[in-house]
Design a protein around this motif. Structure first.
Motif, PDB file in Angstrom:
ATOM      1  N   TYR A  35       0.864  -1.172   0.000  1.00 12.65           N
ATOM      2  CA  TYR A  35       0.000   0.000   0.000  1.00 12.65           C
ATOM      3  C   TYR A  35       0.904   1.226   0.000  1.00 12.65           C
ATOM      4  N   GLU A  56      -4.244  -9.429  -7.067  1.00 14.62           N
ATOM      5  CA  GLU A  56      -4.989  -8.233  -7.454  1.00 14.62           C
ATOM      6  C   GLU A  56      -4.015  -7.077  -7.563  1.00 14.62           C
ATOM      7  N   GLY A 100     -13.099 -15.603   5.394  1.00 12.26           N
ATOM      8  CA  GLY A 100     -13.935 -14.473   5.772  1.00 12.26           C
ATOM      9  C   GLY A 100     -13.332 -13.542   6.786  1.00 12.26           C
ATOM     10  N   LEU A 104      -4.911  -7.431   8.248  1.00  8.66           N
ATOM     11  CA  LEU A 104      -3.594  -7.109   7.713  1.00  8.66           C
ATOM     12  C   LEU A 104      -2.686  -6.643   8.836  1.00  8.66           C
TER      13      LEU A 104
ATOM     14  N   ASP B  31     -17.829  -7.835   3.343  1.00 13.86           N
ATOM     15  CA  ASP B  31     -18.318  -8.705   4.414  1.00 13.86           C
ATOM     16  C   ASP B  31     -17.422  -8.701   5.639  1.00 13.86           C
ATOM     17  N   TYR B  32     -16.358  -7.933   5.607  1.00 17.27           N
ATOM     18  CA  TYR B  32     -15.421  -7.929   6.728  1.00 17.27           C
ATOM     19  C   TYR B  32     -14.887  -6.519   6.859  1.00 17.27           C
ATOM     20  N   LEU B  34     -12.753  -3.530   9.327  1.00 14.83           N
ATOM     21  CA  LEU B  34     -11.688  -3.401  10.306  1.00 14.83           C
ATOM     22  C   LEU B  34     -11.465  -1.932  10.645  1.00 14.83           C
ATOM     23  N   ARG B  93     -13.320  -5.403   3.281  1.00 20.55           N
ATOM     24  CA  ARG B  93     -12.899  -6.390   2.302  1.00 20.55           C
ATOM     25  C   ARG B  93     -14.127  -7.135   1.822  1.00 20.55           C
ATOM     26  N   ARG B  94     -14.169  -7.459   0.553  1.00 15.81           N
ATOM     27  CA  ARG B  94     -15.331  -8.203   0.074  1.00 15.81           C
ATOM     28  C   ARG B  94     -15.021  -9.694   0.098  1.00 15.81           C
ATOM     29  N   GLY B  97     -12.596 -11.218  -2.518  1.00 16.34           N
ATOM     30  CA  GLY B  97     -11.376 -10.507  -2.907  1.00 16.34           C
ATOM     31  C   GLY B  97     -10.305 -10.521  -1.847  1.00 16.34           C
ATOM     32  N   PHE B 100      -8.072  -4.906   0.555  1.00 16.06           N
ATOM     33  CA  PHE B 100      -8.690  -4.170   1.645  1.00 16.06           C
ATOM     34  C   PHE B 100      -8.806  -2.717   1.195  1.00 16.06           C
ATOM     35  N   TYR B 101      -9.996  -2.170   1.298  1.00 14.06           N
ATOM     36  CA  TYR B 101     -10.251  -0.792   0.896  1.00 14.06           C
ATOM     37  C   TYR B 101     -10.258   0.078   2.142  1.00 14.06           C
TER      38      TYR B 101
END
Lengths: 115, 112
Positions: A35, A56, A100, A104, B31-32, B34, B93-94, B97, B100-101
């Motif tokens: 990042y 990704e 799920g 990080l 779905d997650y 943080l 996070r979806r 995938g 992490f956004y």
């Protein structure tokens, strides 16, 4: 407590030069990330890496960028020809594989200054 | 495309009071979720997370609430302490995938 380590902590380079940022993820983690955060802006995703390949990548991660896990412990980010706008804090992160879940873990960051 | 938004860039709270940090998201596939805390010149540190199957998760002074219908989550810190002063990022996070956004962060200042 295991941690992600990054080197160098700060690198100053001339525009057009190649830069390699190094990371040692936590040893039993399976997913690795880079990042970056430009000063005062959001934390932006560059790339994720799993099973020795990119899983990704973002639009930022163009042909100037590459990642490698050369020896099973290090995870590197290479910028081939740096631009002024590449100046940022670069964070490496890793995580375990939990269905799920799985947070990080970030390193302390490598500050890149391009002159 | 900012999929995770933190609309308050800063927040000041008196020591001992509650801090409430808010976060909105647009992608219903997340779905997650943080929360991370970040001090200057350091990497983000994980605080607390919540799965979409829950609406609340608590860890000591930190509680995260998730409202899926509103696509909103919040972090409550009670009681707030001066050492909590930092920038707080929410992330999502979806299910399918790895990415992490992150939101843009909220700078919390706890005043002694």
């Amino acid at each position: 407590e295991p941690e992600v380590t990054q080197t160098p902590s700060h690198q100053v380079t001339q525009m057009g030069q190649e830069v390699i940022l190094r990371c040692v993820p936590i040893s039993n983690h399976l997913y690795f990330y880079w990042y970056r955060q430009i000063l005062g802006q959001k934390v932006e995703f560059l790339v994720s890496f799993y099973n020795n390949e990119i899983s990704e990548k973002s639009e930022i991660f163009d042909d100037q960028f590459s990642v490698e896990r050369p020896d099973g412990s290090n995870f590197t980010l290479k910028i081939r020809s740096t631009k002024l706008e590449d100046s940022a804090m670069y964070f490496c992160a890793s995580r375990w594989d939990l269905p799920g879940a799985g947070e990080l873990f970030f390193g302390e960051g490598s500050r890149l200054t391009v002159l | 495309d900012q999929q995770v938004k933190q609309n308050s860039p800063s927040l000041s709270v008196q020591e001992g009071r509650i801090s409430i940090l808010n976060c909105d998201y647009t992608n219903s596939m997340f779905d997650y979720f943080l929360w991370y805390k970040k001090y200057p010149a350091e990497g983000p540190t994980f605080l607390i997370s919540i799965s979409s199957i829950k609406d609340k998760n608590e860890d000591g002074r930190f509680t995260v609430f998730l409202n899926k219908s509103a696509k909103h989550l919040s972090l409550h810190i009670v009681p707030s302490q001066p050492g909590d002063s930092a920038v707080y990022f929410c992330a999502a996070r979806r299910v399918t995938g790895n990415q992490f956004y992150f939101g843009t962060g909220t700078s919390l200042t706890v005043i002694p």
